[in-house]
Enzyme design. Structure first.
Site, PDB file in Angstrom:
ATOM      1  N   LYS A  12       0.855  -1.182   0.000  1.00 24.63           N
ATOM      2  CA  LYS A  12       0.000   0.000   0.000  1.00 24.63           C
ATOM      3  C   LYS A  12       0.893   1.235   0.000  1.00 24.63           C
ATOM      4  O   LYS A  12       1.726   1.406   0.891  1.00 24.63           O
ATOM      5  CB  LYS A  12      -0.905   0.017   1.231  1.00 24.63           C
ATOM      6  CG  LYS A  12      -2.058   0.985   1.127  1.00 24.63           C
ATOM      7  CD  LYS A  12      -2.997   0.599  -0.013  1.00 24.63           C
ATOM      8  CE  LYS A  12      -4.445   0.602   0.364  1.00 24.63           C
ATOM      9  NZ  LYS A  12      -5.316   0.107  -0.702  1.00 24.63           N
ATOM     10  N   THR A  57      -3.656  -5.259   0.537  1.00 29.00           N
ATOM     11  CA  THR A  57      -3.048  -3.948   0.776  1.00 29.00           C
ATOM     12  C   THR A  57      -3.929  -3.104   1.689  1.00 29.00           C
ATOM     13  O   THR A  57      -3.419  -2.259   2.436  1.00 29.00           O
ATOM     14  CB  THR A  57      -2.778  -3.206  -0.548  1.00 29.00           C
ATOM     15  OG1 THR A  57      -4.011  -2.894  -1.189  1.00 29.00           O
ATOM     16  CG2 THR A  57      -1.908  -4.044  -1.470  1.00 29.00           C
ATOM     17  N   ASP A  58      -5.227  -3.337   1.647  1.00 34.28           N
ATOM     18  CA  ASP A  58      -6.119  -2.604   2.545  1.00 34.28           C
ATOM     19  C   ASP A  58      -5.843  -2.979   3.999  1.00 34.28           C
ATOM     20  O   ASP A  58      -5.919  -2.133   4.893  1.00 34.28           O
ATOM     21  CB  ASP A  58      -7.582  -2.892   2.187  1.00 34.28           C
ATOM     22  CG  ASP A  58      -8.544  -1.960   2.907  1.00 34.28           C
ATOM     23  OD1 ASP A  58      -8.522  -0.747   2.618  1.00 34.28           O
ATOM     24  OD2 ASP A  58      -9.299  -2.447   3.780  1.00 34.28           O
ATOM     25  N   PHE A 158      32.914  28.453 -10.255  1.00 30.35           N
ATOM     26  CA  PHE A 158      32.838  27.388 -11.245  1.00 30.35           C
ATOM     27  C   PHE A 158      33.616  27.818 -12.481  1.00 30.35           C
ATOM     28  O   PHE A 158      33.198  28.718 -13.208  1.00 30.35           O
ATOM     29  CB  PHE A 158      31.381  27.064 -11.611  1.00 30.35           C
ATOM     30  CG  PHE A 158      31.245  25.802 -12.414  1.00 30.35           C
ATOM     31  CD1 PHE A 158      31.680  24.586 -11.910  1.00 30.35           C
ATOM     32  CD2 PHE A 158      30.678  25.825 -13.679  1.00 30.35           C
ATOM     33  CE1 PHE A 158      31.567  23.416 -12.639  1.00 30.35           C
ATOM     34  CE2 PHE A 158      30.548  24.666 -14.428  1.00 30.35           C
ATOM     35  CZ  PHE A 158      30.998  23.445 -13.902  1.00 30.35           C
ATOM     36  N   ARG A 175      29.526  33.163  -7.353  1.00 32.11           N
ATOM     37  CA  ARG A 175      28.169  32.848  -7.795  1.00 32.11           C
ATOM     38  C   ARG A 175      27.312  32.444  -6.612  1.00 32.11           C
ATOM     39  O   ARG A 175      27.820  32.091  -5.539  1.00 32.11           O
ATOM     40  CB  ARG A 175      28.177  31.721  -8.831  1.00 32.11           C
ATOM     41  CG  ARG A 175      28.628  30.372  -8.267  1.00 32.11           C
ATOM     42  CD  ARG A 175      28.390  29.233  -9.236  1.00 32.11           C
ATOM     43  NE  ARG A 175      28.807  27.954  -8.660  1.00 32.11           N
ATOM     44  CZ  ARG A 175      28.549  26.763  -9.209  1.00 32.11           C
ATOM     45  NH1 ARG A 175      27.895  26.694 -10.348  1.00 32.11           N
ATOM     46  NH2 ARG A 175      28.961  25.650  -8.632  1.00 32.11           N
ATOM     47  N   GLN A 218      29.859  19.267  -6.774  1.00 32.89           N
ATOM     48  CA  GLN A 218      30.380  17.932  -6.441  1.00 32.89           C
ATOM     49  C   GLN A 218      31.300  17.992  -5.222  1.00 32.89           C
ATOM     50  O   GLN A 218      31.279  17.094  -4.372  1.00 32.89           O
ATOM     51  CB  GLN A 218      31.140  17.341  -7.636  1.00 32.89           C
ATOM     52  CG  GLN A 218      30.266  16.908  -8.794  1.00 32.89           C
ATOM     53  CD  GLN A 218      30.013  17.995  -9.814  1.00 32.89           C
ATOM     54  OE1 GLN A 218      30.090  19.200  -9.492  1.00 32.89           O
ATOM     55  NE2 GLN A 218      29.720  17.614 -11.041  1.00 32.89           N
ATOM     56  N   ASN A 244      21.096  21.413  -8.846  1.00 31.86           N
ATOM     57  CA  ASN A 244      21.681  22.753  -8.829  1.00 31.86           C
ATOM     58  C   ASN A 244      20.590  23.763  -9.176  1.00 31.86           C
ATOM     59  O   ASN A 244      20.133  23.837 -10.313  1.00 31.86           O
ATOM     60  CB  ASN A 244      22.842  22.839  -9.830  1.00 31.86           C
ATOM     61  CG  ASN A 244      23.747  24.020  -9.551  1.00 31.86           C
ATOM     62  OD1 ASN A 244      23.319  25.015  -8.984  1.00 31.86           O
ATOM     63  ND2 ASN A 244      25.001  23.908  -9.951  1.00 31.86           N
ATOM     64  N   HIS A 246      19.809  26.868 -10.253  1.00 36.08           N
ATOM     65  CA  HIS A 246      20.588  27.910 -10.915  1.00 36.08           C
ATOM     66  C   HIS A 246      20.016  29.314 -10.664  1.00 36.08           C
ATOM     67  O   HIS A 246      18.802  29.529 -10.701  1.00 36.08           O
ATOM     68  CB  HIS A 246      20.627  27.655 -12.418  1.00 36.08           C
ATOM     69  CG  HIS A 246      21.288  26.370 -12.792  1.00 36.08           C
ATOM     70  ND1 HIS A 246      22.609  26.104 -12.521  1.00 36.08           N
ATOM     71  CD2 HIS A 246      20.800  25.258 -13.416  1.00 36.08           C
ATOM     72  CE1 HIS A 246      22.918  24.907 -12.970  1.00 36.08           C
ATOM     73  NE2 HIS A 246      21.840  24.361 -13.507  1.00 36.08           N
TER      74      HIS A 246
END
Length: 296
Positions: A12, A57-58, A158, A175, A218, A244, A246
């Protein structure tokens, strides 16, 4: 050639549970999304439709609600362990269980210089998560968090990357670095103060993100995972997924203004996705404990 049934599971998904602790006048709240999956002797249901070993599942959903009533939910790892062991010990033909839990945080509303006893506000999109696997009687616990949005307004660069005729990205030595952290860490055992460990790991990752002068997302990923392993002997490995988020500098020359890294356009997509595992080299990997589906 013969055709056979491969790895499988059923359960479930995304049971929504809100449990209120009314044992005192100061109420507590647990807001969870719980998913259960069972594995075992299930070939016949696939091959012939025989439901003899298929716990509905119930029933799994109802068990989640009943367990929340019969005992305090407590830490999500303990709740998932109780559910997983119940299914594997009581359901005929079931030898393995996976219980995934997301906890949605609430915080008390401030009133008169204190905190209200029974009024809450959502604490944001961040969720605490756990995945507990019971496999042939052995438990594996993987906990973590998701949607933890963090940002550094400087301290990130970067540059030095390969360039070809399709490259338009300009190098930068200053940045914005922003991401929505999804982190999962695998515990080596069960003798853990789950709440204390979670809070400490979260704080450790945040500090590493803040204090690392990042030349690449990284690098930040590795430093965050390394810091967790250095501080927590109970953790075997850390898996991180860092989109990322941006932020692009807006060109304001059209109106005669100089933009000195102050005004940005926040783009939601497409985005770079940085993922990796930081692990101890003396610990055996246990990949089945990581995923919500069997390995195919």
């Amino acid at each position: 050639m013969s055709i056979v049934m491969g790895p499988n599971q059923y359960g479930k998904a995304e049971v929504r549970l809100v449990a209120i602790d009314r044992s005192t006048a100061r109420h507590g709240i647990k807001d969870l999304t719980v998913s259960t999956s069972l594995r075992g002797d299930l070939d016949e249901v696939h091959l012939t439709g025989d439901n003899g070993n298929v716990l509905p599942t119930d029933t799994q959903k109802n068990t989640v609600y009943a367990f929340a009533k019969e005992a305090p939910v407590g830490e999500i790892e303990d709740f998932a362990l109780r559910l997983g062991r119940h299914f594997t010990r009581t359901a005929e033909g079931i030898t393995g269980a996976r219980v995934l839990v997301e906890e949605h945080a609430w915080q008390r509303i401030p009133v008169g210089g204190g905190e209200h006893d029974h009024a809450f506000s959502r604490a944001g999109d961040e969720k605490r998560i756990t995945a507990v696997t019971i496999d042939d009687g052995r438990a594996h616990v993987v906990s973590g968090l998701k949607d933890l949005v963090v940002l550094k307004s400087t301290g990130s660069e970067f540059w030095g990357y390969p360039k070809d005729r399709y490259t338009t990205l300009a190098e930068t030595t200053d940045r914005i670095l922003a991401t929505a952290v999804t982190a999962r860490w695998r515990y080596l055992g069960e003798d853990v103060d789950w709440g204390k460990s979670f809070e400490s790991i979260r704080a450790t990752m945040l500090e590493a993100f803040a204090t690392t002068h990042s030349l690449a997302l990284q690098q930040s990923l590795y430093e965050m995972g390394k810091a967790v392993l250095a501080a927590h002997e109970e953790v075997a490995e850390v898996r991180l997924s860092l989109p990322n988020k941006h932020h692009f500098l807006v060109d304001l020359e059209f109106c005669g203004l100089t933009n000195d890294n102050e005004v940005f356009f926040a783009a939601d997509r497409p985005y770079g996705l940085i993922e990796g595992v930081v692990t101890r080299d003396d610990v055996e990997p246990q990949p089945r404990a990581w995923y919500s589906l069997p390995e195919f």
